[in-house]
Motif scaffolding. Structure first.
Motif, PDB file in Angstrom:
ATOM      1  N   LYS A 181       0.852  -1.192   0.000  1.00 32.68           N
ATOM      2  CA  LYS A 181       0.000   0.000   0.000  1.00 32.68           C
ATOM      3  C   LYS A 181       0.883   1.235   0.000  1.00 32.68           C
ATOM      4  CE  LYS A 181      -4.585  -0.354   1.286  1.00 32.68           C
ATOM      5  NZ  LYS A 181      -5.703  -0.101   2.057  1.00 32.68           N
ATOM      6  N   ILE A 182       0.629   2.132  -0.932  1.00 31.25           N
ATOM      7  CA  ILE A 182       1.466   3.317  -1.082  1.00 31.25           C
ATOM      8  C   ILE A 182       1.296   4.253   0.115  1.00 31.25           C
ATOM      9  CG2 ILE A 182       1.841   5.391  -2.491  1.00 31.25           C
ATOM     10  CD1 ILE A 182       1.160   3.601  -4.946  1.00 31.25           C
ATOM     11  N   ALA A 183       0.074   4.503   0.530  1.00 33.69           N
ATOM     12  CA  ALA A 183      -0.195   5.451   1.611  1.00 33.69           C
ATOM     13  C   ALA A 183       0.086   4.886   2.999  1.00 33.69           C
ATOM     14  CB  ALA A 183      -1.641   5.927   1.536  1.00 33.69           C
ATOM     15  N   ASP A 184       0.037   3.564   3.162  1.00 30.88           N
ATOM     16  CA  ASP A 184       0.176   2.956   4.485  1.00 30.88           C
ATOM     17  C   ASP A 184       0.985   1.654   4.376  1.00 30.88           C
ATOM     18  OD1 ASP A 184      -0.186   2.701   7.205  1.00 30.88           O
ATOM     19  OD2 ASP A 184      -2.198   1.842   7.049  1.00 30.88           O
ATOM     20  N   PRO A 185       2.284   1.755   4.022  1.00 31.17           N
ATOM     21  CA  PRO A 185       3.080   0.546   3.766  1.00 31.17           C
ATOM     22  C   PRO A 185       3.380  -0.251   5.030  1.00 31.17           C
ATOM     23  CG  PRO A 185       4.480   2.480   3.697  1.00 31.17           C
ATOM     24  CD  PRO A 185       3.069   2.971   3.863  1.00 31.17           C
ATOM     25  N   GLY A 186       3.678  -1.539   4.814  1.00 30.17           N
ATOM     26  CA  GLY A 186       4.110  -2.392   5.910  1.00 30.17           C
ATOM     27  C   GLY A 186       2.998  -3.025   6.721  1.00 30.17           C
ATOM     28  N   LYS A 187       1.753  -2.787   6.357  1.00 33.00           N
ATOM     29  CA  LYS A 187       0.639  -3.315   7.145  1.00 33.00           C
ATOM     30  C   LYS A 187       0.181  -4.694   6.666  1.00 33.00           C
ATOM     31  CE  LYS A 187      -0.007   0.395   9.680  1.00 33.00           C
ATOM     32  NZ  LYS A 187       1.174   0.755  10.369  1.00 33.00           N
ATOM     33  N   SER A 188       0.496  -5.051   5.406  1.00 33.51           N
ATOM     34  CA  SER A 188       0.093  -6.366   4.915  1.00 33.51           C
ATOM     35  C   SER A 188       1.249  -7.017   4.159  1.00 33.51           C
ATOM     36  CB  SER A 188      -1.141  -6.254   4.017  1.00 33.51           C
ATOM     37  OG  SER A 188      -0.845  -5.503   2.872  1.00 33.51           O
ATOM     38  N   SER A 189       1.175  -8.324   4.052  1.00 26.87           N
ATOM     39  CA  SER A 189       2.232  -9.080   3.373  1.00 26.87           C
ATOM     40  C   SER A 189       1.988  -9.088   1.863  1.00 26.87           C
ATOM     41  CB  SER A 189       2.240 -10.518   3.897  1.00 26.87           C
ATOM     42  OG  SER A 189       1.050 -11.175   3.499  1.00 26.87           O
ATOM     43  N   GLU A 190       2.986  -9.528   1.135  1.00 24.81           N
ATOM     44  CA  GLU A 190       2.861  -9.673  -0.316  1.00 24.81           C
ATOM     45  C   GLU A 190       1.743 -10.670  -0.638  1.00 24.81           C
ATOM     46  OE1 GLU A 190       5.736 -10.789  -4.129  1.00 24.81           O
ATOM     47  OE2 GLU A 190       6.589 -10.816  -2.112  1.00 24.81           O
ATOM     48  N   THR A 191       1.673 -11.756   0.128  1.00 30.81           N
ATOM     49  CA  THR A 191       0.651 -12.780  -0.078  1.00 30.81           C
ATOM     50  C   THR A 191      -0.750 -12.205   0.118  1.00 30.81           C
ATOM     51  OG1 THR A 191       2.172 -14.476   0.716  1.00 30.81           O
ATOM     52  CG2 THR A 191      -0.159 -15.057   0.673  1.00 30.81           C
ATOM     53  N   ALA A 192      -0.969 -11.504   1.222  1.00 30.88           N
ATOM     54  CA  ALA A 192      -2.289 -10.937   1.510  1.00 30.88           C
ATOM     55  C   ALA A 192      -2.682  -9.899   0.464  1.00 30.88           C
ATOM     56  CB  ALA A 192      -2.294 -10.312   2.899  1.00 30.88           C
ATOM     57  N   THR A 193      -1.719  -9.101   0.025  1.00 32.56           N
ATOM     58  CA  THR A 193      -1.991  -8.095  -0.996  1.00 32.56           C
ATOM     59  C   THR A 193      -2.390  -8.767  -2.308  1.00 32.56           C
ATOM     60  OG1 THR A 193      -0.450  -6.557   0.046  1.00 32.56           O
ATOM     61  CG2 THR A 193      -1.053  -6.107  -2.240  1.00 32.56           C
TER      62      THR A 193
END
Length: 182
Positions: A142-154
């Motif tokens: 997520k550009i505005a809120d990085p680091g909150k989800s994994s590559e898999t979840a995204t």
């Protein structure tokens, strides 16, 4: 017990002719390039920007990536917030990362329900072709809120959105994941 001892060798024997055909193909320069100019033109590239999963960037920096312009046009609504075509305005905001390959949604459409038997021009072996056309679209965190989800979840989230957009298309379709390579 004796039948399984050399089973891998025996099962590999069916590929001897294919290996011979492959060697002939790569050593015969007349066969190489026989399809040059017979395909469709490569679509225009679109410069896009993402926040990588496995590369740390400064707060306002985004990585520069490319995707086919028609693919971006068709699916940009589904990847909004993860991929953008808007150039970062801060100094040093767009970063070209050497040897970096972004995560991609691989979108295959027009897949037939039954296979057509074809013969490989390279190996001479028969295979089933289900047809279809493939394209891919880069995505990141997520550009505005990085680091909150994994590559898999995204990927799973974006896959659902793209599949919704594919409903009603001609033939079958499939969305798969090409993992990020740092």
């Amino acid at each position: 017990m004796g039948g399984q001892r050399y089973s891998r060798i025996l099962s590999a024997a069916r590929y001897y002719a294919a290996v011979d055909n492959y060697i002939k193909y790569i050593t015969d320069s007349a066969k190489q390039g026989i399809n040059v100019g017979k395909g469709t033109a490569r679509p225009k590239s679109q410069t896009l920007y993402i926040r990588p999963f496995g590369v740390s960037l400064l707060d306002k920096q985004l990585a520069v990536v490319k995707s086919a312009e028609p693919t971006w046009t068709k699916y940009k609504a589904q990847v909004t917030g993860y991929t953008t075509a808007t150039t970062p305005t801060t100094a040093g905001g767009a970063v070209d990362i050497e040897d970096y390959l972004p995560s991609r949604l691989n979108i295959k459409t027009g897949i037939g329900s039954t296979g057509v038997v074809k013969t490989s021009k390279v190996t001479g072996m028969k295979y089933l072709s289900y047809g279809g056309k493939s394209t891919s679209l880069a995505f990141g965190d997520k550009i505005a809120d990085p680091g909150k989800s994994s590559e898999t979840a995204t990927f799973e989230s974006l896959k659902v959105e793209v599949e919704k957009a594919l409903v009603g298309g001609t033939g079958g379709s499939r969305v798969t994941w090409i993992r990020e390579k740092v």
